[in-house]
Scaffold this motif. Structure first.
Motif, short mmCIF file in Angstrom:
data_model
loop_
_atom_site.label_atom_id
_atom_site.label_comp_id
_atom_site.label_asym_id
_atom_site.label_seq_id
_atom_site.Cartn_x
_atom_site.Cartn_y
_atom_site.Cartn_z
N ARG A 204 2.34 1.50 -11.55
CA ARG A 204 1.33 0.67 -10.90
C ARG A 204 0.13 0.39 -11.81
NH1 ARG A 204 -0.29 0.78 -4.64
NH2 ARG A 204 1.18 -0.90 -4.66
N CYS B 233 -7.61 3.08 -5.38
CA CYS B 233 -6.78 4.27 -5.65
C CYS B 233 -7.54 5.53 -5.23
CB CYS B 233 -6.41 4.35 -7.13
SG CYS B 233 -5.37 5.78 -7.49
N PHE C 49 5.56 10.58 -7.76
CA PHE C 49 4.30 9.83 -7.59
C PHE C 49 3.61 9.61 -8.94
CE2 PHE C 49 4.58 12.13 -3.35
CZ PHE C 49 5.37 11.14 -2.82
N ASN D 84 0.87 -1.18 0.00
CA ASN D 84 0.00 0.00 0.00
C ASN D 84 0.90 1.22 0.00
OD1 ASN D 84 -2.43 -1.60 0.44
ND2 ASN D 84 -1.57 -1.98 2.47
N LEU D 85 0.57 2.21 -0.83
CA LEU D 85 1.38 3.42 -0.90
C LEU D 85 0.58 4.60 -0.37
CD1 LEU D 85 2.73 3.09 -4.59
CD2 LEU D 85 3.70 2.13 -2.50
N SER E 100 -3.56 2.69 -3.10
CA SER E 100 -2.76 3.90 -3.32
C SER E 100 -3.54 5.08 -2.75
CB SER E 100 -2.54 4.18 -4.81
OG SER E 100 -2.15 3.02 -5.49
N LEU F 139 2.57 5.87 -9.88
CA LEU F 139 1.20 5.50 -10.27
C LEU F 139 1.16 5.00 -11.71
CD1 LEU F 139 -0.80 8.33 -8.47
CD2 LEU F 139 -0.61 5.93 -7.81
N THR G 134 -2.78 -4.77 -7.40
CA THR G 134 -1.89 -3.94 -6.60
C THR G 134 -2.55 -3.62 -5.26
OG1 THR G 134 -2.82 -1.94 -7.51
CG2 THR G 134 -0.90 -2.84 -8.63
#
Ligand code: FAD
Ligand code: NAP
Length: 296
Positions: free
Chosen positions: A171, A209, A164, A151-152, A182, A168, A179
């Motif tokens: 990702r 996301c 970023f 997890n970001l 985010s 992204l 994934t």
């Protein structure tokens, strides 16, 4: 469990081009990405690196050597810029590198004098076809976790969005596996400075996301002051702190120096509510290399 460095040291390209032998790279794309009526001038600049040895990974920076000399007649010093493209480049073939540069202008209030930053002015004024001396890449500590299920949690102010955008992109364009979550918090003065708005809007349609904005000169925080990313964090503090307690979660902060203070305070509050001692928790995050700060 995910923790520790994102990539093995030998996988991280480093200083392939040094200041005494930089790469001459041509600009192949150059456009302003703040609205025409914004006082802030931010440029998306793409360089052709085809045929060179330059390689990089998401989260690294590139050095730029501006032409000319300083007041002492010495060559201008190198300036660093976060790479805004994924390792495969915006071209998808590793033949380009992209920077996101804000024109640095300072007005001295007392005298009214205006100073233009050397390197950012050079870059923002450069044209397609111009050649720029690049060095690097540099940076081994602001990299993406190697596992896709991480997890970001990302906080950006202004051009701090650059790494970023790369994360992204990787990702949601490249990784075919499922994934992790985010969370991107992006702060700017007004909506006119919402960098990469269209791209980010597309990512936000992916499950897990979350793109959250804080427009400081248009919105007010609970105390009536300017709305910053750390104020938005408070709105999700519990959810984010729960996420941060998972070993596969990594946190990143990029942009203005000092912005990390407010973020720490936000999490400190959430930790206290859960009876967790924040200082110990933070030390653990750092030891596990899950806490990444790149501010300037
Ligand atoms: P400089 O010429 O170095 O001047 C610095 C500032 O001082 C300017 O604002 C200038 O207006 C002002 N100034 C100059 N002379 C005077 C004077 N006599 N009196 C008062 N003020 C004066 N920047 C980005 O835009 N995008 C990025 O992605 C990015 N990534 C970075 C990543 C890292 C790891 C680091 C360390 C920095 C990053 N930066 C980034 C910042 C960048 O490296 C430069 O510092 C920035 O572009 C300003 O450089 P400059 O040469 O234009 O300004
Ligand atoms: P900016 O426009 O000056 O600020 C972006 C937003 O952050 C604005 O909404 C601003 O609000 C807000 N802000 C101001 N102080 C804050 C604080 N303490 N906490 C949270 N938000 C705050 O930003 P910028 O000019 O694009 O500059 C970004 C900075 O990041 C530059 O200094 C650049 O050099 C640096 N940078 C560093 C890296 C790196 O180290 N890797 C990468 C990219 C960029 P108000 O203006 O309304 O107060």
């Amino acid at each position: 469990m995910m923790s520790g460095p994102s990539l093995q040291a030998e996988e991280i390209p480093s200083n392939l081009y040094k200041p005494n032998a930089p790469l001459s790279a041509k600009i192949i794309e150059q456009r302003r990405i703040t609205a025409p009526d914004s006082p802030n001038d931010v440029h998306h600049i793409v360089f052709d690196i085809a045929g060179s040895n330059l390689r990089y990974v998401e989260g690294q920076s590139i050095g730029v050597l501006p032409p000319g000399t300083d007041a002492n007649g010495k060559p201008h010093k190198l300036r660093l810029y976060s790479i805004a493209s994924p390792a495969v480049g915006d071209d998808g073939e590793g033949k380009t590198v992209t920077l996101c540069v804000k024109r640095a202008v300072t007005k001295v209030e007392e005298t009214g004098e205006i100073f233009q930053g050397v390197c950012s002015t050079f870059l923002c004024d450069a044209n397609i076809g111009d050649t720029v001396q690049l060095t690097g890449p540099v940076g081994k500590s602001f990299l993406m976790p190697a596992v896709p299920n991480a997890n970001l949690i990302m906080f950006a102010t202004g051009t701090g969005i650059a790494p970023f955008r790369a994360f992204l992109h990787k990702r949601y364009h490249q990784l075919k596996q499922e994934t992790g979550e985010s969370w991107l918090f992006f702060g700017a003065q007004t909506r006119r400075d919402f960098l990469y708005e269209d791209e980010l809007a597309r990512y936000s349609s992916h499950p897990g996301c979350h793109i959250v904005t804080a427009f400081s000169r248009e919105e007010k925080n609970r105390q009536g002051g300017r709305m910053y990313v750390q104020h938005r964090l408070l709105e999700y503090a519990d959810t984010l702190f729960n996420l941060l307690q998972k070993p596969e979660t990594c946190l990143y902060v990029c942009g203005l120096r000092g912005m990390e203070g407010g973020i720490i305070e936000g999490f400190q509050e959430a930790a206290a509510l859960q009876g967790i001692h924040w200082d110990d928790f933070l030390a653990q995050l750092k030891a596990q290399k899950r806490w990444h700060i790149e501010v300037y």
